[in-house]
Design a protein around this motif. Structure first.
Motif, short mmCIF file in Angstrom:
data_model
loop_
_atom_site.label_atom_id
_atom_site.label_comp_id
_atom_site.label_asym_id
_atom_site.label_seq_id
_atom_site.Cartn_x
_atom_site.Cartn_y
_atom_site.Cartn_z
N ASN A 229 69.11 49.73 62.56
CA ASN A 229 69.70 49.00 63.68
C ASN A 229 68.79 47.89 64.20
O ASN A 229 68.95 47.40 65.31
N LYS A 234 70.44 40.52 62.97
CA LYS A 234 71.25 39.56 63.72
C LYS A 234 71.28 38.22 62.97
O LYS A 234 70.24 37.68 62.60
N ASP A 235 72.48 37.71 62.72
CA ASP A 235 72.71 36.45 62.00
C ASP A 235 72.22 36.49 60.55
O ASP A 235 71.98 35.44 59.94
N PHE A 259 80.09 42.94 64.55
CA PHE A 259 78.86 42.60 63.83
C PHE A 259 79.04 42.76 62.32
O PHE A 259 78.06 42.84 61.57
N GLU A 260 80.29 42.82 61.87
CA GLU A 260 80.57 43.10 60.46
C GLU A 260 79.93 42.08 59.51
O GLU A 260 79.48 42.45 58.42
N GLN A 261 79.89 40.81 59.90
CA GLN A 261 79.31 39.79 59.00
C GLN A 261 77.84 40.05 58.73
O GLN A 261 77.33 39.70 57.66
N ASP A 262 77.16 40.64 59.69
CA ASP A 262 75.72 40.89 59.55
C ASP A 262 75.40 42.27 59.00
O ASP A 262 74.41 42.42 58.26
N VAL A 263 76.19 43.28 59.34
CA VAL A 263 75.81 44.66 58.99
C VAL A 263 76.84 45.38 58.14
O VAL A 263 76.63 46.54 57.76
N TYR A 410 70.03 44.75 66.60
CA TYR A 410 70.78 43.55 66.25
C TYR A 410 71.88 43.24 67.25
O TYR A 410 72.37 42.11 67.32
N TYR A 411 72.28 44.23 68.04
CA TYR A 411 73.36 44.01 68.99
C TYR A 411 72.86 43.75 70.41
O TYR A 411 73.65 43.66 71.35
N SER A 413 71.96 41.75 73.57
CA SER A 413 72.40 40.44 74.06
C SER A 413 71.22 39.57 74.49
O SER A 413 71.33 38.34 74.57
#
Length: 448
Positions: A229, A234-235, A259-263, A410-411, A413
């Motif tokens: 995690n 992130k990104d 966050f599917e694109q990253d993880v 990664y999540y 803010s």
């Protein structure tokens, strides 16, 4: 006057000799140890953060929530702790099988033997062994590569990763009752143990990758993505790559939606303890964590820290409310879905967790009064379990030397520094990931 000059000269001589002695002692002292970043394996990028919540000898740095911190109290130990080098070294490779277990051998000796009683009793560097046939004939897998690396003496391929019904006996209970927490059955009564493991009685409960024959699709090697995690994801745009593996492992507060694109979006194995699950649901609800991922392919792998883990497993397998403890009367389908079955539930064997601690993550925390609550982080257990079950392992979101460049998760803010706590040694884990990456036993995602 001449006498005074002689006294002054003598004092200066003694003082000079003393300064030279002190300087020599300091030069001979140990040098401080630090992790040197590695260049990435081709096909990956460089540097990261870990899957888990932190440790250190004491709480250090930012005051961040730690779902790993246990609410229970471990029994007190007064035995001498072992010497621990900064980078993990292979302890004695003696391994002894335990009679009375189906498929076990009575004794196996490794390439080196301990020369004396160097281990305190609570370490317990003796484990159950089983004949566990490989699921593939992969010629380029961890099992083949490890023999030519520095880890050859540390990997014990016959320690069972999971515990199940055939492992229960009064003899085994007596043996493992010597070890508290995740490392044994200390404090766990035999009736609770027997009632719980009796529902984990199928081959699916014994094998971590129980459905490989259905999903192999002609592949010679099992490819696993182990997703932490850490904020490095992130990104990262690694989601499609992660989902392209045969199996995808996640742990604790694994927030996926948004966050599917990253993880990625798939989860085949979700590792947790009841304590970390409940803490994650309380603390990460605000960022979208509602509980374990729910899908037809998801398996739930318990890391048993307390009797509450055994109670929740039994309740989930039988679709009944939890009988007692902090989760008393709670409905397990709330966490694992209405269609959860016993075949989807797994539980790490305490011998396996103790073996990981002793052979791979022998931390200086074991020299402190907190030695009973120290264990490998949940993410570390998950990643090392994958290395014992899969042929090819890629790790994402795990800690690397430039972890300060990324937020804790990664999540997040906004930026939250990684916090360190005594129940895990994240810096030692970070060093281990670097060593495994360098040895070619896994690919660690790192920023370029």
């Amino acid at each position: 006057m001449a006498l005074q000059r002689r006294l002054v000269l003598a004092a200066l001589t003694v003082g000079s000799l003393l300064c030279i002695y002190i300087l020599c002692v300091n030069l001979e002292g140990p040098l401080s140890w630090s992790v040197v970043p590695l260049s990435p394996v081709p096909g990956t990028s460089s540097s990261s953060r870990d899957s888990e919540e932190p440790l250190d000898r004491k709480r250090h740095g930012a005051s961040t929530f730690h779902p790993e911190i246990s609410t229970g109290t471990a029994p007190h130990e007064t035995t001498r702790a072992p010497p621990t080098p900064p980078a993990p070294q292979a302890p004695p490779t003696r391994q002894q099988g335990v009679p009375g277990v189906s498929g076990s051998r009575t004794s196996t000796r490794g390439p080196t033997q301990a020369t004396g009683p160097t281990e305190p009793p609570f370490i317990g560097d003796t484990y159950m062994t089983e004949d566990i046939p490989p699921q593939t004939n992969c010629s380029d897998g961890v099992g083949t590569r490890v023999a030519t690396t520095e880890f050859a003496g540390r990997f014990l391929k016959r320690v069972p990763v999971l515990q199940w019904a055939n492992h229960v006996s009064p003899e085994q209970h007596r043996r493992l009752s010597n070890y508290p927490g995740a490392h044994g059955w200390g404090g766990l009564d035999y009736k609770t143990l027997e009632e719980t493991l009796s529902v984990l009685n199928s081959s699916a409960n014994r094998q971590l990758l129980d459905d490989w024959s259905e999903r192999r699709n002609g592949s010679e090697c099992i490819r696993c993505a182990v997703v932490g995690n850490g904020g490095i994801l992130k990104d990262s745009r690694k989601g499609k790559e992660i989902d392209g593996h045969h199996y995808v492992f996640r742990t604790n507060g694994a927030v996926i939606e948004g966050f599917e694109q990253d993880v990625g979006s798939r989860t085949t194995h979700y590792t947790f303890s009841t304590n970390t699950l409940m803490n994650s649901m309380r603390s990460y609800a605000g960022v979208g964590y509602r509980g374990p991922p729910l899908s037809q392919e998801t398996r739930y792998v318990f890391l048993p820290d307390h009797d509450r883990d055994y109670l929740l497993v039994k309740a989930a397998a039988t679709h009944t409310a939890v009988g007692r403890g902090p989760e008393r009367a709670k409905d397990p389908t709330r966490y694992f879905g209405e269609d959860v079955s016993a075949e989807k539930l797994k539980m790490y064997h305490p011998d396996f967790i103790r073996y990981l601690r002793n052979r791979f993550l022998r931390s200086n925390a074991l020299k402190t009064r907190y030695k009973n609550i120290y264990r490998p982080s949940t993410g570390a257990v998950m990643l090392l379990a994958a290395l014992h079950a899969c042929d090819q392992v890629s790790a994402y979101g795990f800690m690397t030397p430039d972890y300060k460049n990324y937020s804790d998760h990664y999540y997040d803010s906004s930026y939250h520094a990684v916090g360190f706590f005594i129940n895990h040694d994240l810096r030692m884990e970070m060093s281990l990931w670097q060593q495994l990456h360098q040895a070619g036993l896994m690919r660690l995602y790192m920023h370029q």
